[in-house]
Design an enzyme around this catalytic site. Sequence first.
Site, mmCIF file in Angstrom:
data_model
loop_
_atom_site.group_PDB
_atom_site.id
_atom_site.type_symbol
_atom_site.label_atom_id
_atom_site.label_comp_id
_atom_site.label_asym_id
_atom_site.label_seq_id
_atom_site.Cartn_x
_atom_site.Cartn_y
_atom_site.Cartn_z
ATOM 1 N N CYS A 114 9.746 -4.323 15.882
ATOM 2 C CA CYS A 114 11.239 -4.599 16.747
ATOM 3 C C CYS A 114 11.355 -3.690 17.784
ATOM 4 O O CYS A 114 12.251 -3.723 18.710
ATOM 5 C CB CYS A 114 12.424 -4.569 15.810
ATOM 6 S SG CYS A 114 12.379 -5.996 14.865
ATOM 7 N N HIS A 257 18.795 -2.408 19.723
ATOM 8 C CA HIS A 257 18.096 -3.253 18.937
ATOM 9 C C HIS A 257 19.211 -4.253 17.994
ATOM 10 O O HIS A 257 19.779 -3.569 17.306
ATOM 11 C CB HIS A 257 16.909 -2.979 18.196
ATOM 12 C CG HIS A 257 16.538 -3.770 17.361
ATOM 13 N ND1 HIS A 257 16.069 -5.310 17.796
ATOM 14 C CD2 HIS A 257 16.139 -3.854 16.004
ATOM 15 C CE1 HIS A 257 15.443 -5.822 16.812
ATOM 16 N NE2 HIS A 257 15.470 -5.197 15.636
ATOM 17 N N ASN A 287 18.254 -11.484 14.725
ATOM 18 C CA ASN A 287 17.265 -10.373 15.287
ATOM 19 C C ASN A 287 15.986 -10.929 15.781
ATOM 20 O O ASN A 287 15.332 -11.910 14.976
ATOM 21 C CB ASN A 287 16.787 -9.638 14.042
ATOM 22 C CG ASN A 287 16.009 -8.672 14.147
ATOM 23 O OD1 ASN A 287 15.427 -8.577 15.201
ATOM 24 N ND2 ASN A 287 15.854 -7.796 13.240
HETATM 25 C C1 COA Z 1 19.634 -7.336 4.699
HETATM 26 C C2 COA Z 1 21.257 -6.587 4.700
HETATM 27 C C3 COA Z 1 21.988 -7.652 5.420
HETATM 28 C C4 COA Z 1 21.570 -7.011 3.131
HETATM 29 O O1 COA Z 1 22.945 -6.434 3.125
HETATM 30 P P1 COA Z 1 23.370 -5.393 1.939
HETATM 31 O O2 COA Z 1 24.799 -5.120 1.663
HETATM 32 O O3 COA Z 1 22.134 -4.173 1.894
HETATM 33 O O4 COA Z 1 23.109 -6.545 0.413
HETATM 34 P P2 COA Z 1 21.965 -6.265 -0.579
HETATM 35 O O5 COA Z 1 20.755 -6.609 -0.258
HETATM 36 O O6 COA Z 1 22.449 -5.048 -1.541
HETATM 37 O O7 COA Z 1 22.257 -7.494 -1.606
HETATM 38 C C5 COA Z 1 23.830 -7.677 -1.974
HETATM 39 C C6 COA Z 1 23.813 -9.030 -2.920
HETATM 40 O O8 COA Z 1 23.769 -10.149 -1.814
HETATM 41 C C7 COA Z 1 22.449 -10.992 -2.323
HETATM 42 N N1 COA Z 1 22.153 -11.840 -1.108
HETATM 43 C C8 COA Z 1 21.146 -11.304 -0.197
HETATM 44 N N2 COA Z 1 21.053 -12.199 0.714
HETATM 45 C C9 COA Z 1 21.986 -13.068 0.753
HETATM 46 C C10 COA Z 1 22.336 -14.067 1.654
HETATM 47 N N3 COA Z 1 21.763 -14.423 2.558
HETATM 48 N N4 COA Z 1 23.303 -14.829 1.215
HETATM 49 C C11 COA Z 1 24.013 -14.659 0.026
HETATM 50 N N5 COA Z 1 23.649 -13.773 -0.687
HETATM 51 C C12 COA Z 1 22.664 -12.749 -0.272
HETATM 52 C C13 COA Z 1 21.493 -10.175 -2.911
HETATM 53 O O9 COA Z 1 20.852 -11.001 -3.676
HETATM 54 C C14 COA Z 1 22.643 -9.173 -3.603
HETATM 55 O O10 COA Z 1 23.068 -9.944 -4.840
HETATM 56 P P3 COA Z 1 23.087 -9.149 -6.132
HETATM 57 O O11 COA Z 1 24.349 -8.044 -6.052
HETATM 58 O O12 COA Z 1 23.601 -10.270 -7.088
HETATM 59 O O13 COA Z 1 21.884 -8.643 -6.372
HETATM 60 C C15 COA Z 1 21.015 -5.154 5.252
HETATM 61 O O14 COA Z 1 20.899 -4.529 4.146
HETATM 62 C C16 COA Z 1 20.431 -5.213 6.351
HETATM 63 O O15 COA Z 1 20.956 -5.653 7.417
HETATM 64 N N6 COA Z 1 19.602 -4.249 6.263
HETATM 65 C C17 COA Z 1 18.500 -3.992 7.321
HETATM 66 C C18 COA Z 1 17.542 -5.120 7.437
HETATM 67 C C19 COA Z 1 17.125 -5.225 8.904
HETATM 68 O O16 COA Z 1 17.504 -4.648 9.999
HETATM 69 N N7 COA Z 1 15.800 -5.716 9.186
HETATM 70 C C20 COA Z 1 15.207 -5.924 10.197
HETATM 71 C C21 COA Z 1 14.402 -4.679 10.642
HETATM 72 S S1 COA Z 1 14.041 -4.772 12.297
#
Ligand code: COA
Length: 330
Positions: A114, A257, A287
Amino acid sequence: MNKNFVLRGFGRYAPERILTNADLEKIVDTSDEWITTRTGIKQRHIVAEDQAASDLAYEAAKHALSQAGMDASELTHIVCGTFTPDSVIPSCSCRIQEKLGITGQMCVDIQAACSGFLYALQTARGYLMLEPDSKILVVTAEVVSRRVNWEDRTTCVLFGDASGATIMTANDKDEDLPELVDVMLGADGSLGDLLAVDGGGSAHSYKKGDVIGDEYFVRMQGRDIFKHAVRNMVGVSQKLLAKHGIDKKEIDVLIPHQANWRIIDAVGRKFDIAEEKVFCNIDRYGNTSAASVPLALSEAVESGFIKKGDLVLMPAFGGGFTWGAGLIRF
Ligand SMILES: CC(C)(COP(=O)(O)OP(=O)(O)OC[C@H]1O[C@@H](n2cnc3c(N)ncnc32)[C@H](O)[C@@H]1OP(=O)(O)O)[C@@H](O)C(=O)NCCC(=O)NCCS
């Protein structure tokens, strides 16, 4: 050496097909409410069956060339940022060259996930310092939809396909054009496991007849990425501003980004930038990896969000782990 390099024209393209959060609710166990509150994403664009990264790049390149009032035959280099090229060989930049109907230019791909646009800009700056008459197409294109596991709700809701482009040249005639003030980059390979696509690489190659498994698709540790993303985007931006003696109050527009609205918001807050100065289109595209910054730049220029004289800060981060920041004075 601080050469005066300018950006002529900004182009973008996103495939026609739109996949909304409601559509995703039918594919995986997710909800519009979860995706919206955690990421800010409402929809993303997905390629057609017969489209590959170079097709998207070609459209963005044509757009940038027309904005610049240039013909493709004037180009001397093509630098393409992508982690989803059409093929391993030929490179995506060679495919783009062929589609543009030109030959002879140096063509090179840059893989910084990215952060790809910033890495491509910095590469182009290097070529321009070596050969000041260069006219360089800097283009990024991603078809992330072909590298996400559509059964994995933790990744498939986040990404989309798109491209963005600009043309970098020296400013010999002292023209009044957006100037690339500087770019600063960094990486930490020890964090590589935070976001990876293993399958098909020489460490995870396939034998004839092998079935593709989870290793073929993007895997990531979302929470850790979030933390490192904010830390490194802020850190590299602070260093870049300090290098030029620029106070954070002087930033007119922030184009980060577009990975997650909460990451964008956290970076904006660190620099005390008002929300109305932060450009965000993640709701419409998700993204789009290396394409996200130039896609946003092109929209921000065309819509008048960026005005003459504005100082624009562009921080980015990506798998690798890579990061960078760029400054443009419009
Ligand atoms: C991915 C992201 C949105 C997840 O948000 P978060 O608040 O960290 O959520 P978590 O990963 O802790 O997951 C929380 C819960 O939601 C659930 N969950 C994950 N994806 C889900 C979805 N699409 N829909 C519903 N529930 C979802 C998980 O299983 C978890 O459930 P649990 O508590 O029962 O285990 C966030 O961490 C993020 O944006 N990170 C950066 C990722 C990124 O930018 N990647 C690209 C880099 S260039």
